[in-house]
Design an enzyme around this catalytic site. Structure first.
Site: not given
Length: 715
Positions: A86, A222, A650
């Site tokens: 992402h 991810d 992240s």
């Protein structure tokens, strides 16, 4: 450096030492004095100098801020970078076309020549930091207004940045901490030639979609991979075919042994924003006014994007990145509402502030601190309704390409219109390019629906004082903006490349300033920034009082927070692999990891969120996991730790006690969504991709073993 350490410690020692080891986002340079002993007890085997050193390579040299909003890490001597899927999403979407859809199909460069350069992508290396609190605070006085204080501080910041950037070689950022009671400057070096190496297909990289977002158990690949390029001397350089892969000062070895309950885990990264010092009134405002509007406005935009995204792959690509960003915070804000309400966070903060207020109004403290709590509460009382209004309007801006058109393309056309012929000739190509880029990321029928729906929601729900244009249109059209928006798009010069080119050929100030979308956007953007004199005074008093509240809490030893809020500066958080209570949705033996078998059990053929490549299903059936199988015979996909992270983390590396890569942080659990405001010792978890699953996807599923061969693998 010794001076800096003593300065921070002197401030921190004013607070009670009651925070547990897994809470906190800590500066690397203070690890030796504040955290190293605790970390050793938990399993750290590195020295403080191996984590942070200015003169020798250390862990910090393998960690980068990725494109300003995420974290990434170096995992090979040739500049190979690992981050979340992402985090790379925008770049992958930009490089994709309907014919070569890398989001949908995945991509792995067979060699360096096939690595793909997005138009704008950079990574930022942390070089060093220093304390400049005394210098900054010496230019302010108690009698200054907040605006005067800000001006004086910004002037001093500009000097510090110039003194330390070595003629533009470095980017220097001075940041406030403890609500402006301390200041530190950070020196960075940016690399702008960053190229896509590989990404799994979206069916793996985004498996579970919005349904599983912020949830456990998770089964998501991810991750995505990039490479940093430099000139022949290893210096930053603009994109060139002559650039070479960067040879970093340090890259992370990759450990294939897996994890078990209570294993030490530390995360280094760039957490974006926490509000652990936020007053009770701010929490209450968010829960009851701001966040509900944010959630509803986000959902309105998402619903109107989605009905076009499902029509074709091409339209899905147009809105994929914007939709993902909006959806992420939509669920986050609803989770915040639920968690902060459940835990009564505002009530507990109010009790702390009442205790502080008693201390503040003792004779020795009253002159400085006596009005602090009253000023803070007055400000929130005055702005509750406005915060709801502003959040509805902000979601209009966030989801509609035309809500802020007057501040983007419109501003360029303003300057173009006022320029002479020579200047216009110089400006025109850049404006055309800006317009071309804008139209790549919008679809006019969708934009009409998004804007009409957001205007209707804003007019109906925002309350407070509506923007005058919207208030007038709502009365004239009985709250239905469909026809108005349709006619505005037909009449506007901003709704096609051809119209913009025609305006460039024949600019006309009257045509621009009367353009319906330009007029609407101007009104909306001006309105959200309006402040009455009374509100400006309350805002000034609030700024000074919030700073004094934090100073006073530290001085009085009321409260337990030891560390400054996150603000996109490099931090370290440490804890352990830690399970949640048993969950029947998870097939794992211990509820601290998930398996590929569990992912396949979620599979729904053709579903936008839970589809899987047939090859994954076949490989799972054959237990074709190669060297990445756990000793229990399964392939572990994701795992849990109790690290303290937030947005911006992240893509952060999860490291074992030797500084070896064991996973990749990508999410948190919704049960502890209040984590940006208060750390929950029992429930707060970080959700990570197991590095063995990452390598299995690259090597076994995708056949890109040459990329794994670059890495330093240990077991």
């Amino acid at each position: 450096m010794k001076k800096i350490i003593l300065s921070l410690v002197a401030g921190i020692m004013l607070m009670p030492m009651s925070v547990k080891a897994d809470e906190g986002m800590w500066f690397l340079m203070f690890i030796e004095r504040l955290n190293h002993r605790d970390m050793q007890k938990m399993g750290l085997q590195l020295t403080p100098q191996e984590i942070y050193s200015i003169n020798n390579h250390s862990l910090k040299d393998a960690i980068v801020q990725f494109n300003g909003g995420c974290t990434a890490e170096l995992i090979s001597k040739d500049g190979l970078v690992l981050t979340n899927h992402h985090c790379g999403y925008d770049a992958i979407a930009e490089l994709s076309t309907a014919e070569k859809n890398y989001l949908k199909e995945g991509y792995w460069a067979a060699n360096r020549k096939e690595e793909l350069k997005p138009s704008s992508l950079f990574v930022r290396f942390f070089v060093r930091m220093d304390d400049c609190s005394k210098r900054i605070l010496s230019v302010v006085t108690p009698g200054m207004s907040e605006a005067e204080r800000e001006k004086a501080i910004n002037q001093e910041i500009a000097k510090i940045e110039k003194e330390n950037n070595e003629g533009g070689k470095y980017t220097v950022s001075v940041r406030p901490f403890f609500q402006g009671n301390e200041y530190y400057y950070f020196v960075y070096q940016d690399y702008k030639d960053v190229r896509l190496v590989g990404t799994p297909p979206e069916s793996l990289g985004k498996f579970g979609g919005d349904t599983d977002n912020w949830e456990w158990p998770r089964h998501t690949a991810d991750f995505s991979m990039f490479r940093i390029y430099a000139d022949a001397n290893g210096n930053p350089a603009e994109y060139s075919v002559n650039n070479v892969p960067l040879n970093p000062k340090h890259h992370l070895p990759v450990n294939l042994s897996g994890v078990k309950e209570n294993d030490f885990a530390m995360i280094l990264g760039y957490p974006g924003r926490t509000n652990r010092w936020m007053p009770a009134g701010g929490i209450e405002q968010n829960v009851k006014f701001a966040y509900p509007a944010w959630v509803e406005g986000s959902k309105t935009g998402m619903d109107n994007m989605k009905k076009y995204m499902v029509q074709s792959d091409a339209l899905n690509l147009v809105y994929a990145s914007k939709f993902a960003g909006v959806a992420n915070y939509w669920k986050n804000r609803q989770g915040m509402i639920d968690a902060l309400t459940k835990f009564g966070t505002a009530k507990s903060k109010a009790a702390q502030e009442a205790k502080f207020n008693t201390w503040a109004n003792q004779p020795a403290n009253q002159a400085k601190y006596g009005n602090v709590v009253a000023n803070i509460n007055k400000y929130y009382d005055m702005t509750n309704e406005k915060s709801r209004h502003d959040n509805y309007l902000q979601q209009l801006f966030r989801t509609s390409a035309f809500g802020t058109i007057s501040r983007s393309l419109g501003r360029q056309l303003e300057m173009y219109t006022k320029a002479d012929a020579a200047k216009r000739a110089e400006m025109a190509p850049a404006i055309e390019e800006m317009a071309n880029e804008m139209f790549k990321e919008l679809h006019i029928p969708a934009e009409k629906d998004i804007l009409a729906a957001q205007l209707a929601l804003y007019a109906k729900k925002a309350g407070y004082a509506l923007a005058p244009t919207v208030e007038k249109l709502a009365k004239e059209n009985n709250g239905d903006f469909t026809n108005y928006v349709a006619s505005a798009f037909d009449a506007s010069i901003f709704t096609s490349i051809e119209k913009i080119k025609a305006y460039l050929a024949n600019p006309n100030d009257a045509a621009l300033t009367s353009d319906p979308l330009y007029v609407l956007s101007n009104d909306l953007t001006a309105h959200i920034g309006k402040r009455s004199d009374e509100l400006m005074k309350a805002q000034n008093d609030f700024g000074a009082s919030f700073r004094l509240l934090v100073e006073g809490l530290r001085e009085s030893k009321i409260g337990t927070t030891l560390y400054p809020d996150a603000n996109s500066t490099l931090r370290l958080t440490y804890g352990k692999v830690r399970s949640l209570p048993a969950d029947k949705r998870n097939d794992a033996k211990v509820n601290n990891y998930t398996t590929l078998d569990g992912q396949v059990k979620k599979y729904k053929k053709g579903d936008l969120e839970f589809d899987l490549p047939t090859k994954v299903i076949d490989m799972n059936a054959k237990k074709d996991f190669g060297r990445y199988a756990d000793k229990d015979g399964s392939l572990h996909v994701n795992f849990l730790t109790d690290n303290d992270i937030t947005g911006g983390n992240s893509g952060s590396p999860v490291l074992n006690g030797k500084g070896e890569l064991i996973g990749l942080a990508f999410d948190g659990n919704i049960e502890a969504m209040a984590g940006d405001v208060i750390f929950d010792q029992k429930l707060q978890r970080t959700i990570n991709v197991d590095i063995r699953y990452v390598l299995w996807v690259i090597e076994n599923f995708s056949g890109a073993k040459h990329i794994v061969d670059e890495m330093t693998l240990v077991k």
